[in-house]
Design a protein around this motif. Structure first.
Motif, PDB file in Angstrom:
ATOM      1  N   LYS A   1      24.646 -39.267   5.027  1.00 57.32           N
ATOM      2  CA  LYS A   1      24.980 -37.844   4.791  1.00 57.32           C
ATOM      3  C   LYS A   1      24.604 -37.434   3.256  1.00 57.32           C
ATOM      4  O   LYS A   1      24.086 -36.683   2.770  1.00 57.32           O
ATOM      5  CB  LYS A   1      26.241 -37.245   5.075  1.00 57.32           C
ATOM      6  N   ASP A   2      24.985 -38.407   2.639  1.00 54.90           N
ATOM      7  CA  ASP A   2      24.962 -38.380   1.111  1.00 54.90           C
ATOM      8  C   ASP A   2      23.294 -38.332   0.612  1.00 54.90           C
ATOM      9  O   ASP A   2      22.850 -37.874  -0.271  1.00 54.90           O
ATOM     10  CB  ASP A   2      25.784 -39.671   0.211  1.00 54.90           C
ATOM     11  N   PHE A   3      22.908 -39.583   1.057  1.00 58.95           N
ATOM     12  CA  PHE A   3      21.348 -39.803   1.173  1.00 58.95           C
ATOM     13  C   PHE A   3      20.363 -38.511   1.451  1.00 58.95           C
ATOM     14  O   PHE A   3      19.920 -37.998   0.644  1.00 58.95           O
ATOM     15  CB  PHE A   3      20.998 -40.842   1.705  1.00 58.95           C
ATOM     16  N   ALA A   4      20.816 -37.903   2.524  1.00 60.96           N
ATOM     17  CA  ALA A   4      20.316 -36.602   3.181  1.00 60.96           C
ATOM     18  C   ALA A   4      20.277 -35.483   2.162  1.00 60.96           C
ATOM     19  O   ALA A   4      19.355 -34.732   1.817  1.00 60.96           O
ATOM     20  CB  ALA A   4      20.583 -36.403   4.350  1.00 60.96           C
ATOM     21  N   LYS A   5      21.395 -35.271   1.639  1.00 62.80           N
ATOM     22  CA  LYS A   5      21.678 -34.322   0.746  1.00 62.80           C
ATOM     23  C   LYS A   5      21.014 -34.506  -0.603  1.00 62.80           C
ATOM     24  O   LYS A   5      20.307 -33.653  -0.901  1.00 62.80           O
ATOM     25  CB  LYS A   5      23.299 -34.319   0.376  1.00 62.80           C
ATOM     26  N   GLU A   6      21.070 -35.618  -1.201  1.00 68.67           N
ATOM     27  CA  GLU A   6      20.415 -35.852  -2.333  1.00 68.67           C
ATOM     28  C   GLU A   6      18.795 -35.826  -2.233  1.00 68.67           C
ATOM     29  O   GLU A   6      18.176 -35.273  -3.073  1.00 68.67           O
ATOM     30  CB  GLU A   6      20.796 -37.272  -2.975  1.00 68.67           C
ATOM     31  N   PHE A   7      18.230 -36.325  -1.142  1.00 61.29           N
ATOM     32  CA  PHE A   7      16.898 -36.791  -1.026  1.00 61.29           C
ATOM     33  C   PHE A   7      16.353 -35.249  -0.583  1.00 61.29           C
ATOM     34  O   PHE A   7      15.215 -34.830  -1.024  1.00 61.29           O
ATOM     35  CB  PHE A   7      16.606 -37.630   0.247  1.00 61.29           C
ATOM     36  N   THR A   8      16.961 -34.564   0.240  1.00 65.09           N
ATOM     37  CA  THR A   8      16.403 -33.221   0.719  1.00 65.09           C
ATOM     38  C   THR A   8      16.526 -32.174  -0.528  1.00 65.09           C
ATOM     39  O   THR A   8      15.482 -31.470  -0.820  1.00 65.09           O
ATOM     40  CB  THR A   8      17.052 -32.785   1.891  1.00 65.09           C
ATOM     41  N   SER A   9      17.711 -32.117  -0.875  1.00 62.92           N
ATOM     42  CA  SER A   9      17.850 -31.098  -2.073  1.00 62.92           C
ATOM     43  C   SER A   9      16.858 -31.058  -3.337  1.00 62.92           C
ATOM     44  O   SER A   9      16.616 -29.885  -3.992  1.00 62.92           O
ATOM     45  CB  SER A   9      19.129 -31.061  -2.622  1.00 62.92           C
ATOM     46  N   ALA A  10      16.309 -32.300  -3.520  1.00 67.27           N
ATOM     47  CA  ALA A  10      15.425 -32.681  -4.727  1.00 67.27           C
ATOM     48  C   ALA A  10      14.208 -31.804  -4.200  1.00 67.27           C
ATOM     49  O   ALA A  10      13.310 -31.553  -5.368  1.00 67.27           O
ATOM     50  CB  ALA A  10      14.994 -34.131  -4.965  1.00 67.27           C
ATOM     51  N   HIS A  11      13.599 -31.358  -3.052  1.00 65.30           N
ATOM     52  CA  HIS A  11      12.515 -30.742  -2.934  1.00 65.30           C
ATOM     53  C   HIS A  11      12.631 -29.429  -2.900  1.00 65.30           C
ATOM     54  O   HIS A  11      11.854 -28.507  -2.481  1.00 65.30           O
ATOM     55  CB  HIS A  11      12.012 -31.281  -1.588  1.00 65.30           C
ATOM     56  N   PHE A  12      13.769 -28.862  -2.777  1.00 70.23           N
ATOM     57  CA  PHE A  12      14.184 -27.277  -2.746  1.00 70.23           C
ATOM     58  C   PHE A  12      14.850 -26.812  -3.826  1.00 70.23           C
ATOM     59  O   PHE A  12      15.845 -27.445  -4.709  1.00 70.23           O
ATOM     60  CB  PHE A  12      14.978 -27.001  -1.380  1.00 70.23           C
ATOM     61  N   LYS A  13      14.732 -25.465  -4.078  1.00 68.70           N
ATOM     62  CA  LYS A  13      15.663 -24.800  -5.276  1.00 68.70           C
ATOM     63  C   LYS A  13      16.926 -24.531  -4.217  1.00 68.70           C
ATOM     64  O   LYS A  13      16.925 -24.576  -3.225  1.00 68.70           O
ATOM     65  CB  LYS A  13      15.026 -23.363  -5.251  1.00 68.70           C
ATOM     66  N   GLU A  14      18.106 -24.213  -5.163  1.00 69.62           N
ATOM     67  CA  GLU A  14      19.329 -24.266  -4.637  1.00 69.62           C
ATOM     68  C   GLU A  14      19.530 -23.117  -3.308  1.00 69.62           C
ATOM     69  O   GLU A  14      19.983 -23.365  -2.378  1.00 69.62           O
ATOM     70  CB  GLU A  14      20.411 -24.041  -5.544  1.00 69.62           C
ATOM     71  N   ALA A  15      18.706 -22.019  -3.542  1.00 66.92           N
ATOM     72  CA  ALA A  15      18.960 -20.905  -2.534  1.00 66.92           C
ATOM     73  C   ALA A  15      18.330 -21.389  -1.549  1.00 66.92           C
ATOM     74  O   ALA A  15      18.443 -20.772  -0.465  1.00 66.92           O
ATOM     75  CB  ALA A  15      18.350 -19.578  -3.474  1.00 66.92           C
ATOM     76  N   GLU A  16      17.123 -22.050  -1.605  1.00 73.16           N
ATOM     77  CA  GLU A  16      16.297 -22.413  -0.308  1.00 73.16           C
ATOM     78  C   GLU A  16      16.905 -23.473   0.623  1.00 73.16           C
ATOM     79  O   GLU A  16      16.889 -23.437   1.759  1.00 73.16           O
ATOM     80  CB  GLU A  16      15.239 -22.900  -0.610  1.00 73.16           C
ATOM     81  N   TYR A  17      18.091 -24.171  -0.081  1.00 69.93           N
ATOM     82  CA  TYR A  17      18.186 -25.544   0.714  1.00 69.93           C
ATOM     83  C   TYR A  17      19.212 -25.418   1.833  1.00 69.93           C
ATOM     84  O   TYR A  17      19.129 -25.619   2.801  1.00 69.93           O
ATOM     85  CB  TYR A  17      18.965 -26.398  -0.581  1.00 69.93           C
ATOM     86  N   GLU A  18      19.823 -24.124   1.806  1.00 72.71           N
ATOM     87  CA  GLU A  18      20.721 -23.900   2.881  1.00 72.71           C
ATOM     88  C   GLU A  18      19.890 -23.315   4.549  1.00 72.71           C
ATOM     89  O   GLU A  18      20.398 -23.151   5.453  1.00 72.71           O
ATOM     90  CB  GLU A  18      21.619 -22.490   2.550  1.00 72.71           C
ATOM     91  N   ASN A  19      18.694 -23.040   4.134  1.00 71.15           N
ATOM     92  CA  ASN A  19      17.851 -22.718   5.184  1.00 71.15           C
ATOM     93  C   ASN A  19      17.201 -23.882   6.001  1.00 71.15           C
ATOM     94  O   ASN A  19      16.350 -23.464   7.017  1.00 71.15           O
ATOM     95  CB  ASN A  19      16.689 -21.706   4.600  1.00 71.15           C
ATOM     96  N   PHE A  20      17.846 -25.025   5.645  1.00 68.55           N
ATOM     97  CA  PHE A  20      16.961 -26.345   6.411  1.00 68.55           C
ATOM     98  C   PHE A  20      17.868 -27.144   6.943  1.00 68.55           C
ATOM     99  O   PHE A  20      17.820 -28.387   6.612  1.00 68.55           O
ATOM    100  CB  PHE A  20      16.197 -26.951   5.281  1.00 68.55           C
ATOM    101  N   ASP A  21      18.813 -26.588   7.819  1.00 69.14           N
ATOM    102  CA  ASP A  21      19.965 -27.293   8.362  1.00 69.14           C
ATOM    103  C   ASP A  21      19.386 -28.634   9.380  1.00 69.14           C
ATOM    104  O   ASP A  21      19.812 -29.581   9.365  1.00 69.14           O
ATOM    105  CB  ASP A  21      21.040 -26.638   9.360  1.00 69.14           C
ATOM    106  N   ALA A  22      18.440 -28.135  10.156  1.00 72.84           N
ATOM    107  CA  ALA A  22      17.537 -28.915  11.043  1.00 72.84           C
ATOM    108  C   ALA A  22      16.930 -30.085  10.359  1.00 72.84           C
ATOM    109  O   ALA A  22      17.042 -31.395  10.732  1.00 72.84           O
ATOM    110  CB  ALA A  22      16.800 -28.227  11.954  1.00 72.84           C
ATOM    111  N   LEU A  23      16.196 -29.878   9.107  1.00 76.18           N
ATOM    112  CA  LEU A  23      15.635 -30.726   8.511  1.00 76.18           C
ATOM    113  C   LEU A  23      16.897 -31.872   7.743  1.00 76.18           C
ATOM    114  O   LEU A  23      16.637 -33.111   7.839  1.00 76.18           O
ATOM    115  CB  LEU A  23      14.942 -30.252   7.375  1.00 76.18           C
ATOM    116  N   LYS A  24      17.708 -31.317   7.452  1.00 78.76           N
ATOM    117  CA  LYS A  24      18.964 -32.151   6.854  1.00 78.76           C
ATOM    118  C   LYS A  24      19.447 -33.209   7.843  1.00 78.76           C
ATOM    119  O   LYS A  24      19.746 -34.253   7.660  1.00 78.76           O
ATOM    120  CB  LYS A  24      19.960 -31.379   6.189  1.00 78.76           C
ATOM    121  N   LEU A  25      19.610 -32.326   8.985  1.00 76.07           N
ATOM    122  CA  LEU A  25      20.061 -33.440  10.197  1.00 76.07           C
ATOM    123  C   LEU A  25      18.939 -34.540  10.505  1.00 76.07           C
ATOM    124  O   LEU A  25      19.311 -35.657  10.669  1.00 76.07           O
ATOM    125  CB  LEU A  25      20.320 -32.658  11.650  1.00 76.07           C
ATOM    126  N   ALA A  26      17.657 -34.166  10.645  1.00 75.67           N
ATOM    127  CA  ALA A  26      16.498 -35.088  10.902  1.00 75.67           C
ATOM    128  C   ALA A  26      16.633 -36.308   9.863  1.00 75.67           C
ATOM    129  O   ALA A  26      16.581 -37.577  10.316  1.00 75.67           O
ATOM    130  CB  ALA A  26      15.205 -34.465  10.961  1.00 75.67           C
TER     131      ALA A  26
END
Length: 368
Positions: free
Chosen positions: A25-50
Protein backbone atom coordinates in the motif's frame (compact mmCIF):
# COMPACT_ATOMS: atom_id res chain seq x y z
CA UNK A 1 -4.93 -52.31 -16.23
CA UNK A 2 -7.25 -49.65 -14.85
CA UNK A 3 -6.27 -46.08 -15.68
CA UNK A 4 -7.23 -43.65 -12.95
CA UNK A 5 -8.08 -40.18 -14.16
CA UNK A 6 -5.96 -37.59 -12.40
CA UNK A 7 -7.81 -34.60 -11.03
CA UNK A 8 -6.46 -31.22 -12.16
CA UNK A 9 -4.35 -29.38 -9.60
CA UNK A 10 -6.18 -26.63 -7.73
CA UNK A 11 -4.38 -23.47 -6.68
CA UNK A 12 -3.20 -23.22 -3.10
CA UNK A 13 -5.03 -21.05 -0.55
CA UNK A 14 -4.03 -17.37 -0.63
CA UNK A 15 -1.49 -15.90 1.77
CA UNK A 16 -2.76 -13.02 3.90
CA UNK A 17 0.28 -11.09 5.08
CA UNK A 18 -0.42 -7.76 6.75
CA UNK A 19 3.27 -6.68 6.72
CA UNK A 20 3.45 -7.32 2.96
CA UNK A 21 0.12 -5.56 2.53
CA UNK A 22 1.33 -2.41 4.29
CA UNK A 23 4.51 -2.40 2.18
CA UNK A 24 2.42 -2.77 -0.98
CA UNK A 25 0.00 0.00 0.00
CA UNK A 26 2.82 2.42 0.83
CA UNK A 27 4.53 1.61 -2.46
CA UNK A 28 1.29 2.03 -4.44
CA UNK A 29 0.62 5.43 -2.89
CA UNK A 30 4.13 6.73 -3.46
CA UNK A 31 4.59 5.21 -6.92
CA UNK A 32 1.19 6.21 -8.27
CA UNK A 33 0.91 9.70 -6.76
CA UNK A 34 4.20 10.68 -8.40
CA UNK A 35 2.42 10.56 -11.77
CA UNK A 36 -0.55 12.75 -10.84
CA UNK A 37 -1.40 16.12 -9.42
CA UNK A 38 -2.92 15.91 -5.96
CA UNK A 39 -6.42 16.76 -7.21
CA UNK A 40 -6.26 14.04 -9.88
CA UNK A 41 -5.00 11.28 -7.63
CA UNK A 42 -8.37 10.59 -6.00
CA UNK A 43 -9.89 9.59 -9.36
CA UNK A 44 -7.75 6.49 -9.83
CA UNK A 45 -8.81 4.02 -7.13
CA UNK A 46 -8.79 1.04 -9.50
CA UNK A 47 -5.28 1.90 -10.66
CA UNK A 48 -4.04 2.16 -7.07
CA UNK A 49 -5.59 -1.23 -6.35
CA UNK A 50 -3.90 -2.79 -9.39
CA UNK A 51 -0.52 -1.38 -8.35
CA UNK A 52 -0.93 -2.50 -4.72
CA UNK A 53 -1.91 -6.05 -5.69
CA UNK A 54 0.99 -6.27 -8.13
CA UNK A 55 3.50 -5.14 -5.52
CA UNK A 56 1.98 -7.35 -2.83
CA UNK A 57 2.54 -10.40 -5.02
CA UNK A 58 6.06 -9.23 -5.81
CA UNK A 59 6.90 -8.84 -2.11
CA UNK A 60 5.62 -12.34 -1.32
CA UNK A 61 7.49 -13.82 -4.28
CA UNK A 62 10.85 -12.76 -2.83
CA UNK A 63 12.10 -12.24 -6.38
CA UNK A 64 15.21 -10.15 -6.92
CA UNK A 65 15.82 -6.57 -8.01
CA UNK A 66 15.51 -7.39 -11.70
CA UNK A 67 11.94 -8.55 -11.13
CA UNK A 68 11.26 -5.39 -9.13
CA UNK A 69 12.47 -3.21 -12.01
CA UNK A 70 10.41 -5.17 -14.52
CA UNK A 71 7.33 -4.82 -12.33
CA UNK A 72 7.88 -1.08 -11.98
CA UNK A 73 8.23 -0.66 -15.76
CA UNK A 74 4.98 -2.54 -16.34
CA UNK A 75 3.22 -0.45 -13.71
CA UNK A 76 4.58 2.79 -15.18
CA UNK A 77 3.19 1.79 -18.57
CA UNK A 78 -0.12 0.92 -16.92
CA UNK A 79 -0.28 4.33 -15.26
CA UNK A 80 0.44 6.08 -18.56
CA UNK A 81 -2.30 4.15 -20.35
CA UNK A 82 -4.83 4.79 -17.59
CA UNK A 83 -4.05 8.48 -17.48
CA UNK A 84 -4.47 8.84 -21.24
CA UNK A 85 -7.75 6.92 -21.14
CA UNK A 86 -9.06 9.23 -18.40
CA UNK A 87 -9.02 12.27 -20.68
CA UNK A 88 -12.53 13.65 -21.37
CA UNK A 89 -11.52 13.68 -25.04
CA UNK A 90 -10.81 9.94 -25.04
CA UNK A 91 -14.01 8.14 -26.11
CA UNK A 92 -13.33 4.94 -24.15
CA UNK A 93 -16.17 4.30 -21.68
CA UNK A 94 -15.26 3.50 -18.10
CA UNK A 95 -15.06 -0.22 -17.42
CA UNK A 96 -15.40 -2.40 -14.36
CA UNK A 97 -15.65 -6.08 -13.46
CA UNK A 98 -17.28 -8.41 -10.97
CA UNK A 99 -15.92 -11.90 -10.35
CA UNK A 100 -17.66 -14.36 -8.08
CA UNK A 101 -15.01 -16.50 -6.46
CA UNK A 102 -15.40 -20.28 -6.96
CA UNK A 103 -16.78 -21.93 -3.86
CA UNK A 104 -15.71 -25.59 -3.99
CA UNK A 105 -11.95 -25.49 -3.26
CA UNK A 106 -12.28 -23.61 0.02
CA UNK A 107 -15.54 -24.09 1.83
CA UNK A 108 -16.35 -20.86 3.55
CA UNK A 109 -15.43 -20.67 7.18
CA UNK A 110 -16.04 -17.55 9.29
CA UNK A 111 -12.29 -17.21 9.85
CA UNK A 112 -11.61 -17.31 6.10
CA UNK A 113 -14.32 -14.74 5.49
CA UNK A 114 -12.74 -12.51 8.13
CA UNK A 115 -9.33 -12.82 6.46
CA UNK A 116 -10.74 -11.88 3.07
CA UNK A 117 -12.68 -8.99 4.61
CA UNK A 118 -9.71 -7.64 6.55
CA UNK A 119 -7.32 -7.91 3.61
CA UNK A 120 -9.51 -6.42 0.89
CA UNK A 121 -10.93 -3.69 3.10
CA UNK A 122 -7.38 -2.53 3.76
CA UNK A 123 -6.15 -2.80 0.18
CA UNK A 124 -9.12 -0.87 -1.22
CA UNK A 125 -11.39 -3.48 -2.83
CA UNK A 126 -15.04 -2.45 -2.28
CA UNK A 127 -17.39 -5.08 -0.95
CA UNK A 128 -20.23 -6.34 -3.10
CA UNK A 129 -23.45 -8.22 -2.39
CA UNK A 130 -22.27 -11.66 -1.27
CA UNK A 131 -19.36 -10.40 0.78
CA UNK A 132 -21.48 -8.21 3.02
CA UNK A 133 -21.92 -11.23 5.26
CA UNK A 134 -21.77 -15.01 5.27
CA UNK A 135 -24.23 -16.14 2.57
CA UNK A 136 -25.54 -19.55 1.50
CA UNK A 137 -26.10 -20.04 -2.21
CA UNK A 138 -29.02 -21.62 -4.04
CA UNK A 139 -27.19 -24.91 -4.59
CA UNK A 140 -26.37 -25.32 -0.92
CA UNK A 141 -22.71 -24.44 -1.40
CA UNK A 142 -21.46 -21.44 0.54
CA UNK A 143 -19.67 -18.78 -1.45
CA UNK A 144 -17.00 -16.63 0.06
CA UNK A 145 -16.22 -13.54 -1.94
CA UNK A 146 -17.21 -11.41 -4.90
CA UNK A 147 -14.51 -9.16 -6.29
CA UNK A 148 -15.85 -5.82 -7.49
CA UNK A 149 -13.03 -3.30 -7.94
CA UNK A 150 -13.75 0.36 -8.71
CA UNK A 151 -14.24 1.28 -12.38
CA UNK A 152 -11.20 2.24 -14.41
CA UNK A 153 -10.64 4.20 -17.58
CA UNK A 154 -8.72 1.46 -19.39
CA UNK A 155 -9.48 -2.24 -19.62
CA UNK A 156 -5.85 -3.03 -18.91
CA UNK A 157 -6.22 -1.90 -15.30
CA UNK A 158 -9.05 -4.39 -14.77
CA UNK A 159 -7.04 -7.11 -16.52
CA UNK A 160 -4.12 -6.40 -14.20
CA UNK A 161 -6.37 -6.70 -11.16
CA UNK A 162 -7.71 -10.04 -12.41
CA UNK A 163 -4.26 -11.42 -13.19
CA UNK A 164 -2.94 -10.39 -9.77
CA UNK A 165 -5.95 -11.87 -7.96
CA UNK A 166 -5.26 -15.13 -9.76
CA UNK A 167 -1.51 -14.92 -9.16
CA UNK A 168 -2.14 -14.45 -5.44
CA UNK A 169 -4.61 -17.37 -5.44
CA UNK A 170 -7.39 -15.11 -4.16
CA UNK A 171 -9.51 -16.48 -7.01
CA UNK A 172 -9.13 -20.28 -6.85
CA UNK A 173 -8.28 -21.76 -10.24
CA UNK A 174 -7.14 -24.96 -11.91
CA UNK A 175 -3.45 -24.96 -12.73
CA UNK A 176 -3.48 -27.43 -15.61
CA UNK A 177 -6.96 -27.37 -17.10
CA UNK A 178 -9.33 -24.79 -18.53
CA UNK A 179 -11.97 -27.32 -19.50
CA UNK A 180 -15.45 -26.07 -18.48
CA UNK A 181 -16.41 -29.55 -17.23
CA UNK A 182 -13.38 -29.59 -14.92
CA UNK A 183 -14.12 -26.07 -13.73
CA UNK A 184 -17.69 -27.03 -12.90
CA UNK A 185 -16.60 -30.21 -11.14
CA UNK A 186 -13.74 -28.82 -9.08
CA UNK A 187 -14.41 -25.08 -8.73
CA UNK A 188 -18.04 -24.03 -9.00
CA UNK A 189 -21.34 -25.39 -10.28
CA UNK A 190 -21.92 -22.06 -12.02
CA UNK A 191 -18.36 -21.88 -13.40
CA UNK A 192 -16.49 -18.61 -12.82
CA UNK A 193 -18.76 -15.77 -13.85
CA UNK A 194 -17.29 -12.51 -15.08
CA UNK A 195 -19.54 -9.46 -15.24
CA UNK A 196 -18.27 -6.49 -17.22
CA UNK A 197 -19.58 -2.99 -16.53
CA UNK A 198 -19.48 -0.27 -19.17
CA UNK A 199 -20.22 3.33 -18.24
CA UNK A 200 -23.03 4.78 -20.36
CA UNK A 201 -22.08 8.15 -21.92
CA UNK A 202 -24.37 10.95 -20.68
CA UNK A 203 -25.79 11.77 -24.13
CA UNK A 204 -26.68 8.12 -24.76
CA UNK A 205 -28.27 7.85 -21.33
CA UNK A 206 -30.35 10.97 -21.87
CA UNK A 207 -31.47 9.83 -25.30
CA UNK A 208 -32.45 6.24 -24.46
CA UNK A 209 -32.69 5.67 -20.71
CA UNK A 210 -34.19 2.26 -19.94
CA UNK A 211 -35.24 1.90 -23.57
CA UNK A 212 -31.74 0.47 -24.00
CA UNK A 213 -33.16 -2.85 -22.80
CA UNK A 214 -35.03 -3.22 -26.09
CA UNK A 215 -32.35 -1.67 -28.28
CA UNK A 216 -31.48 -4.06 -31.12
CA UNK A 217 -27.89 -2.85 -31.51
CA UNK A 218 -27.12 -3.25 -27.81
CA UNK A 219 -28.59 -6.76 -27.78
CA UNK A 220 -26.47 -7.82 -30.76
CA UNK A 221 -23.39 -6.23 -29.16
CA UNK A 222 -23.78 -8.06 -25.85
CA UNK A 223 -24.85 -11.36 -27.40
CA UNK A 224 -21.95 -11.41 -29.84
CA UNK A 225 -19.46 -11.22 -26.97
CA UNK A 226 -21.27 -14.10 -25.28
CA UNK A 227 -20.98 -16.13 -28.48
CA UNK A 228 -17.31 -15.27 -28.90
CA UNK A 229 -16.03 -15.57 -25.35
CA UNK A 230 -18.38 -17.64 -23.19
CA UNK A 231 -18.44 -21.44 -23.09
CA UNK A 232 -21.73 -23.29 -23.73
CA UNK A 233 -21.37 -24.83 -20.27
CA UNK A 234 -21.29 -21.39 -18.63
CA UNK A 235 -24.35 -20.29 -20.64
CA UNK A 236 -26.11 -23.46 -19.57
CA UNK A 237 -25.34 -22.84 -15.89
CA UNK A 238 -26.40 -19.20 -15.76
CA UNK A 239 -28.91 -18.39 -13.02
CA UNK A 240 -30.75 -15.72 -15.00
CA UNK A 241 -31.18 -16.75 -18.62
CA UNK A 242 -33.61 -13.97 -19.54
CA UNK A 243 -31.09 -11.26 -20.35
CA UNK A 244 -27.42 -10.87 -21.16
CA UNK A 245 -27.18 -7.43 -19.57
CA UNK A 246 -28.70 -5.12 -16.97
CA UNK A 247 -28.89 -1.35 -16.63
CA UNK A 248 -27.45 -0.35 -13.27
CA UNK A 249 -26.67 2.79 -11.32
CA UNK A 250 -23.33 4.20 -12.45
CA UNK A 251 -20.41 5.97 -10.85
CA UNK A 252 -19.52 9.60 -11.47
CA UNK A 253 -16.07 10.02 -13.02
CA UNK A 254 -14.03 12.91 -14.45
CA UNK A 255 -15.39 11.91 -17.87
CA UNK A 256 -18.91 13.01 -16.94
CA UNK A 257 -20.36 15.46 -14.44
CA UNK A 258 -23.10 12.93 -13.77
CA UNK A 259 -23.56 9.25 -14.53
CA UNK A 260 -26.65 8.01 -16.37
CA UNK A 261 -25.76 4.46 -15.39
CA UNK A 262 -23.79 1.48 -16.56
CA UNK A 263 -24.43 -1.56 -18.69
CA UNK A 264 -23.62 -4.70 -16.73
CA UNK A 265 -22.83 -7.51 -19.15
CA UNK A 266 -23.67 -10.61 -17.12
CA UNK A 267 -22.96 -13.41 -19.59
CA UNK A 268 -19.16 -13.46 -19.61
CA UNK A 269 -16.78 -16.01 -18.11
CA UNK A 270 -13.40 -16.00 -16.36
CA UNK A 271 -11.80 -19.13 -17.77
CA UNK A 272 -8.63 -18.53 -19.76
CA UNK A 273 -6.51 -15.84 -21.41
CA UNK A 274 -9.35 -14.96 -23.77
CA UNK A 275 -11.05 -13.09 -20.90
CA UNK A 276 -8.36 -10.41 -21.08
CA UNK A 277 -8.92 -10.04 -24.81
CA UNK A 278 -12.67 -9.81 -24.23
CA UNK A 279 -12.18 -6.98 -21.74
CA UNK A 280 -10.07 -4.97 -24.16
CA UNK A 281 -12.28 -5.58 -27.16
CA UNK A 282 -15.61 -4.97 -25.43
CA UNK A 283 -14.41 -1.55 -24.29
CA UNK A 284 -13.19 -0.64 -27.77
CA UNK A 285 -16.25 -1.91 -29.64
CA UNK A 286 -18.45 -0.13 -27.07
CA UNK A 287 -16.93 3.14 -28.31
CA UNK A 288 -18.38 2.42 -31.75
CA UNK A 289 -21.71 1.21 -30.35
CA UNK A 290 -22.26 4.27 -28.14
CA UNK A 291 -21.20 6.59 -30.96
CA UNK A 292 -23.74 4.92 -33.24
CA UNK A 293 -26.50 5.29 -30.64
CA UNK A 294 -25.66 8.97 -30.28
CA UNK A 295 -25.01 9.73 -33.96
CA UNK A 296 -25.07 6.92 -36.57
CA UNK A 297 -23.22 9.09 -39.08
CA UNK A 298 -20.19 9.69 -36.87
CA UNK A 299 -16.88 8.05 -37.74
CA UNK A 300 -17.02 5.66 -34.79
CA UNK A 301 -20.73 5.08 -35.39
CA UNK A 302 -20.04 3.82 -38.90
CA UNK A 303 -17.58 1.28 -37.48
CA UNK A 304 -20.39 -0.20 -35.40
CA UNK A 305 -22.74 -0.25 -38.40
CA UNK A 306 -20.17 -2.33 -40.27
CA UNK A 307 -19.69 -4.66 -37.30
CA UNK A 308 -23.43 -5.08 -36.78
CA UNK A 309 -24.00 -5.96 -40.44
CA UNK A 310 -21.19 -8.51 -40.43
CA UNK A 311 -22.49 -10.14 -37.25
CA UNK A 312 -26.09 -10.14 -38.47
CA UNK A 313 -25.18 -11.70 -41.82
CA UNK A 314 -23.06 -14.31 -40.03
CA UNK A 315 -25.85 -15.34 -37.68
CA UNK A 316 -28.63 -15.29 -40.27
CA UNK A 317 -26.43 -16.96 -42.88
CA UNK A 318 -25.73 -19.87 -40.56
CA UNK A 319 -29.43 -20.24 -39.79
CA UNK A 320 -29.32 -19.48 -36.08
CA UNK A 321 -31.63 -16.48 -36.34
CA UNK A 322 -33.99 -15.13 -38.99
CA UNK A 323 -33.89 -11.61 -40.37
CA UNK A 324 -36.66 -10.58 -37.98
CA UNK A 325 -35.21 -12.20 -34.85
CA UNK A 326 -33.46 -10.36 -32.06
CA UNK A 327 -30.38 -12.10 -30.74
CA UNK A 328 -31.11 -12.32 -27.03
CA UNK A 329 -32.23 -15.90 -26.44
CA UNK A 330 -29.87 -17.80 -24.14
CA UNK A 331 -30.51 -21.17 -25.77
CA UNK A 332 -29.80 -19.80 -29.27
CA UNK A 333 -26.57 -18.17 -28.11
CA UNK A 334 -25.58 -21.41 -26.36
CA UNK A 335 -26.04 -23.34 -29.62
CA UNK A 336 -23.97 -20.76 -31.48
CA UNK A 337 -21.24 -20.96 -28.84
CA UNK A 338 -20.97 -24.68 -29.61
CA UNK A 339 -20.31 -23.93 -33.30
CA UNK A 340 -16.55 -23.36 -33.59
CA UNK A 341 -16.85 -21.74 -37.01
CA UNK A 342 -19.37 -19.22 -35.71
CA UNK A 343 -17.28 -18.56 -32.58
CA UNK A 344 -14.12 -18.02 -34.62
CA UNK A 345 -15.92 -15.79 -37.13
CA UNK A 346 -17.49 -13.76 -34.31
CA UNK A 347 -14.12 -13.25 -32.66
CA UNK A 348 -12.59 -12.22 -35.98
CA UNK A 349 -15.29 -9.59 -36.56
CA UNK A 350 -15.02 -8.17 -33.04
CA UNK A 351 -11.23 -8.12 -33.21
CA UNK A 352 -11.22 -6.39 -36.59
CA UNK A 353 -13.63 -3.67 -35.46
CA UNK A 354 -11.81 -3.22 -32.14
CA UNK A 355 -8.57 -2.64 -34.04
CA UNK A 356 -10.30 -0.01 -36.18
CA UNK A 357 -11.53 1.83 -33.10
CA UNK A 358 -8.09 1.63 -31.50
CA UNK A 359 -6.42 2.97 -34.63
CA UNK A 360 -8.91 5.83 -34.87
CA UNK A 361 -8.34 6.78 -31.22
CA UNK A 362 -4.58 6.76 -31.83
CA UNK A 363 -5.08 8.95 -34.91
CA UNK A 364 -7.13 11.44 -32.90
CA UNK A 365 -4.45 11.52 -30.22
CA UNK A 366 -1.74 12.21 -32.81
CA UNK A 367 -3.80 14.96 -34.43
CA UNK A 368 -4.34 16.63 -31.06
Amino acid sequence: MVVTERAPAISRPPVFSLPALYIAKDFAKEFTSAHFKEAEYENFDALKLAVALSWYNYVLSEDGLQSARQTQIKLSNLITEEREASSPFNPLPTIGIEIESPNKPLRMKPVLFDEYARFFDKIGMPRNKINKSFVEFFDGDPSYWEFSPPPSFSARVQSTIISQLIRGNFVPHLQDSQDPDDIKKYLSNKLVSLHINLGIPPKVGLKYGYQLYSNRDLNIFVSSFAVGFTSPKRLECRQNKKSFFKIRVGTQTPKSLWSPGRIEVVSMEMRDQSAYRALRQIQLVAVALFAHLENPNSAFGRIWQEAELELFYLYTGTGYISETDELKDNNTVKQMARDKKVVDATRAILNRQALKVSAFIAKQKTAA
